[in-house]
Write an enzyme that holds these catalytic residues in place. Structure first.
Site, PDB file in Angstrom:
ATOM      1  N   LYS A 108      84.968  59.172  85.203  1.00  0.00           N
ATOM      2  CA  LYS A 108      86.387  58.861  85.456  1.00  0.00           C
ATOM      3  C   LYS A 108      87.003  58.226  84.217  1.00  0.00           C
ATOM      4  O   LYS A 108      86.722  57.087  83.870  1.00  0.00           O
ATOM      5  CB  LYS A 108      86.568  57.900  86.643  1.00  0.00           C
ATOM      6  CG  LYS A 108      88.002  58.009  87.145  1.00  0.00           C
ATOM      7  CD  LYS A 108      88.634  56.774  87.721  1.00  0.00           C
ATOM      8  CE  LYS A 108      89.130  55.721  86.817  1.00  0.00           C
ATOM      9  NZ  LYS A 108      90.319  56.034  85.995  1.00  0.00           N
ATOM     10  N   THR A 157      86.991  42.542  81.531  1.00  0.00           N
ATOM     11  CA  THR A 157      86.129  41.633  82.281  1.00  0.00           C
ATOM     12  C   THR A 157      86.642  41.469  83.715  1.00  0.00           C
ATOM     13  O   THR A 157      85.861  41.394  84.664  1.00  0.00           O
ATOM     14  CB  THR A 157      86.040  40.285  81.541  1.00  0.00           C
ATOM     15  OG1 THR A 157      85.340  40.522  80.306  1.00  0.00           O
ATOM     16  CG2 THR A 157      85.287  39.238  82.342  1.00  0.00           C
ATOM     17  N   GLY A 181      85.512  44.412  85.601  1.00  0.00           N
ATOM     18  CA  GLY A 181      84.041  44.315  85.667  1.00  0.00           C
ATOM     19  C   GLY A 181      83.600  43.407  86.813  1.00  0.00           C
ATOM     20  O   GLY A 181      82.671  43.725  87.552  1.00  0.00           O
ATOM     21  N   GLU A 184      80.183  46.847  80.069  1.00  0.00           N
ATOM     22  CA  GLU A 184      80.561  46.601  78.667  1.00  0.00           C
ATOM     23  C   GLU A 184      81.999  46.102  78.716  1.00  0.00           C
ATOM     24  O   GLU A 184      82.917  46.899  78.931  1.00  0.00           O
ATOM     25  CB  GLU A 184      80.473  47.900  77.845  1.00  0.00           C
ATOM     26  CG  GLU A 184      79.086  48.495  77.772  1.00  0.00           C
ATOM     27  CD  GLU A 184      78.189  47.754  76.806  1.00  0.00           C
ATOM     28  OE1 GLU A 184      78.697  47.193  75.818  1.00  0.00           O
ATOM     29  OE2 GLU A 184      76.981  47.717  77.054  1.00  0.00           O
ATOM     30  N   CYS A 220      87.170  46.651  71.542  1.00  0.00           N
ATOM     31  CA  CYS A 220      86.549  45.525  72.257  1.00  0.00           C
ATOM     32  C   CYS A 220      86.014  44.475  71.292  1.00  0.00           C
ATOM     33  O   CYS A 220      86.068  43.287  71.577  1.00  0.00           O
ATOM     34  CB  CYS A 220      85.439  46.029  73.164  1.00  0.00           C
ATOM     35  SG  CYS A 220      84.210  47.022  72.302  1.00  0.00           S
ATOM     36  N   GLU A 224      91.699  37.774  75.293  1.00  0.00           N
ATOM     37  CA  GLU A 224      91.696  39.029  74.555  1.00  0.00           C
ATOM     38  C   GLU A 224      93.113  39.593  74.507  1.00  0.00           C
ATOM     39  O   GLU A 224      93.695  39.874  75.552  1.00  0.00           O
ATOM     40  CB  GLU A 224      90.766  40.007  75.273  1.00  0.00           C
ATOM     41  CG  GLU A 224      90.514  41.273  74.518  1.00  0.00           C
ATOM     42  CD  GLU A 224      89.586  42.218  75.286  1.00  0.00           C
ATOM     43  OE1 GLU A 224      89.746  42.344  76.516  1.00  0.00           O
ATOM     44  OE2 GLU A 224      88.713  42.818  74.644  1.00  0.00           O
TER      45      GLU A 224
END
Ligand code: NAD
Length: 508
Positions: free
Chosen positions: A206, A261, A264, A281, A315, A412
């Protein structure tokens, strides 16, 4: 100042057929069980060039019924004679053939990636697409080298005249959902599909909703290479729909995820239903340490590339620079001058260093970070300007005066924005570098061996580069400490993600 889009904004000699219809027809369809099918709902969504807003293609919008079909197809393929019956050497040859076909279409894939994501042509053509191809070649070699062990055991339960023979075998983990982000779409997909196939798994890929084109093209190439039906399925669609349906699905054995994150963490929660295997990741806030003995002629362009390549949508982007006070001012001046010299334009135009960010939403987000930092007293030494008719461009930005607690130092940004902070000694800078929830990557710039080793030992992150940044290869394990993720991709570690161990104990 506005962004020049340049006279040559398209090199569409090779992509035109794919965008027009190609084998997937228009709108693009889902690859399920070897067939290109529309979404069960009939719904579609658009792919757009972030530089111009041009509509590139319509894509099928997968929902729960499509994910159910894709998972069922992957489960069937897992034990099908066409796939399970393939010898390791045949699997290796197939992976190599996929690499050959990708290489044949390298220019086309790079053009698609540039148009869809906005990256500079050179980044796609000479960096990411070749790196994606290298994944298939590298893991092709592993397909014939997946080994168990024999184990000397001390078990003698049936008496001294009975021997016990024990060994392990390695087996594919099963049906894998590969969910990838928008910053390096084809490469991120290859980093999952190649080792999964080497291990004998089946996959539902995906792609991210705003960069799906190369995943669809990869699907076409996999079919052309002769991959049996259902071994790789491609479902385009949205994270909250197709992505979440995969994450929740009891028929999925493992989720291989690259992304934020925040998502995740959601996948961790979703995995509890059937205790899916997970590799994550995730995000980063990578520190870059410039020691007083750094060679600034090499350091300045290296540090600039570490943050500005792909518009900082990387990243491992080196977004927090710490420069020793002896070189701080010179580094700030030279980095700012370097960043002002970078040219923004359409990714396919000659001379473009930075294309647009992936979307207006992302550019707005980056600008919000910069404006907030400015309001807290941070100096904008270069850049800090959102640009282009659509507001999707962001000028390479150098900030000074930020302090550790600020959001700009902790979160980030995922854009071309770097803070530069002076430090006085190694203990201080190591403490600052490690003062983050992330632990993805770091770099140190120095001509001194001791400094290089002290920093690499003192930094808590998955990768440390010395006098370079963002150096990747399929043989180099890549993963994150702390909230930057679970597990490692690339190298032998990358293959392990797709294998289970079975222990066999025999009395004779
Ligand atoms: P994202 O987390 O928003 O999305 C990533 C993928 O997850 C997309 O395909 C999206 O559709 C899907 N998704 C979103 N919500 C979902 C849900 N609820 N369930 C299942 N799937 C869902 O990330 P992004 O914005 O596309 O990418 C940027 C992020 O990716 C950054 O944080 C970056 O650091 C990270 N990243 C990490 C690495 C690495 O190797 N560590 C590499 C590249 C990017």
């Amino acid at each position: 100042m506005t962004v020049t889009l340049g006279p040559q904004t398209r090199r569409d000699d090779r992509i035109a057929p794919f965008l027009a219809h190609a084998t997937t027809t228009s709108p693009k369809r889902l690859l399920i069980d070897g067939e290109w099918v529309p979404a069960a709902s009939g719904e579609t969504f658009g792919a757009h060039d972030p530089a111009t807003g041009e509509h590139l293609a319509e894509l099928a919008r997968a929902g729960q019924p499509d994910v159910d079909d894709a998972v069922a197809s992957a489960r069937r393929a897992l034990t099908s004679p066409a796939w399970k019956g393939m010898t390791p050497a045949e699997r290796a040859a197939l992976l190599w053939r996929i690499a050959d076909l990708l290489e044949q279409d390298l220019d086309e894939l790079a053009q698609l990636e540039t148009l869809d994501q906005g990256k500079a042509w050179g980044t796609a053509r000479f960096g990411e697409v070749p790196a994606a191809i290298a994944q298939f070649r590298y893991y092709s070699g592993f397909a014939t080298k997946i080994l168990g062990t024999t184990i000397p055991t001390s078990l003698r339960r049936q008496g001294p005249d009975r021997q016990v023979f024990a060994y392990t075998t390695r087996e594919p983990v099963g049906v894998v959902a590969a969910i990838v982000p928008w910053n390096s779409p084809l490469l991120m997909a290859a980093m999952k599909v190649a080792p999964a196939l080497a291990a004998g798994c089946t996959v539902i890929l995906k792609p991210a909703e705003n960069t799906s084109l190369t995943a669809v093209r990869l699907g076409e190439i996999l079919v052309e290479a002769g991959l049996p039906a259902g071994v790789v399925n491609v479902v385009t669609g949205f994270g909250a729909e197709a992505g979440q349906a995969l994450a929740d699905h009891p028929g999925v054995d493992k989720v291989a995820f690259t992304g934020s994150t925040a998502v995740g963490k959601r996948l961790v929660a979703a995995s509890t239903g059937n205790l899916k295997r997970l590799t994550l990741e995730l995000g980063g806030k990578s520190p870059v340490i410039v020691m007083p003995d750094a060679d600034l002629d090499r350091t300045v362009p290296g540090v600039a590339a570490g943050i500005f390549d792909n518009g900082g949508q990387v990243c491992v982007a080196g977004s927090r620079v710490y420069a020793h006070r002896d070189v701080y001012e010179e580094l700030v001046d030279r980095l700012a001058a370097h960043s002002r010299g970078l040219s923004l334009g359409h990714g396919l135009a000659e001379g473009t260093d930075l294309g647009p960010l992936v979307s207006r939403v992302q550019a707005d987000r980056v600008d919000t970070f910069v404006r907030e930092a400015e309001s807290e007293g941070v100096d904008v030494v270069a850049g800090g300007v959102q640009d282009g008719e659509l507001g999707t461009f962001y000028r390479p930005t150098v900030l000074t005066g930020a302090t550790q607690g600020m959001r700009i130092m902790q979160e980030e940004v995922f854009g071309p924005v770097v803070t530069v902070t002076p430090f006085d000694d190694l203990d201080e800078v190591l403490a600052w570098a490690n003062d983050s929830v992330y632990g993805l990557a770091a770099s140190v710039w120095t001509e001194g061996l001791s400094n290089a080793h002290r920093v690499s030992e003192g930094i808590d992150s998955g990768t440390v580069w010395i006098n370079c940044h963002s150096y990747f290869g399929p043989e180099l394990p890549k993963g994150g400490h702390r909230e930057s993720g679970w597990g490692y991709e690339n190298g032998a570690n990358g293959l392990e993600n797709y294998l289970e161990t079975k222990t066999v104990v025999a009395v004779y």
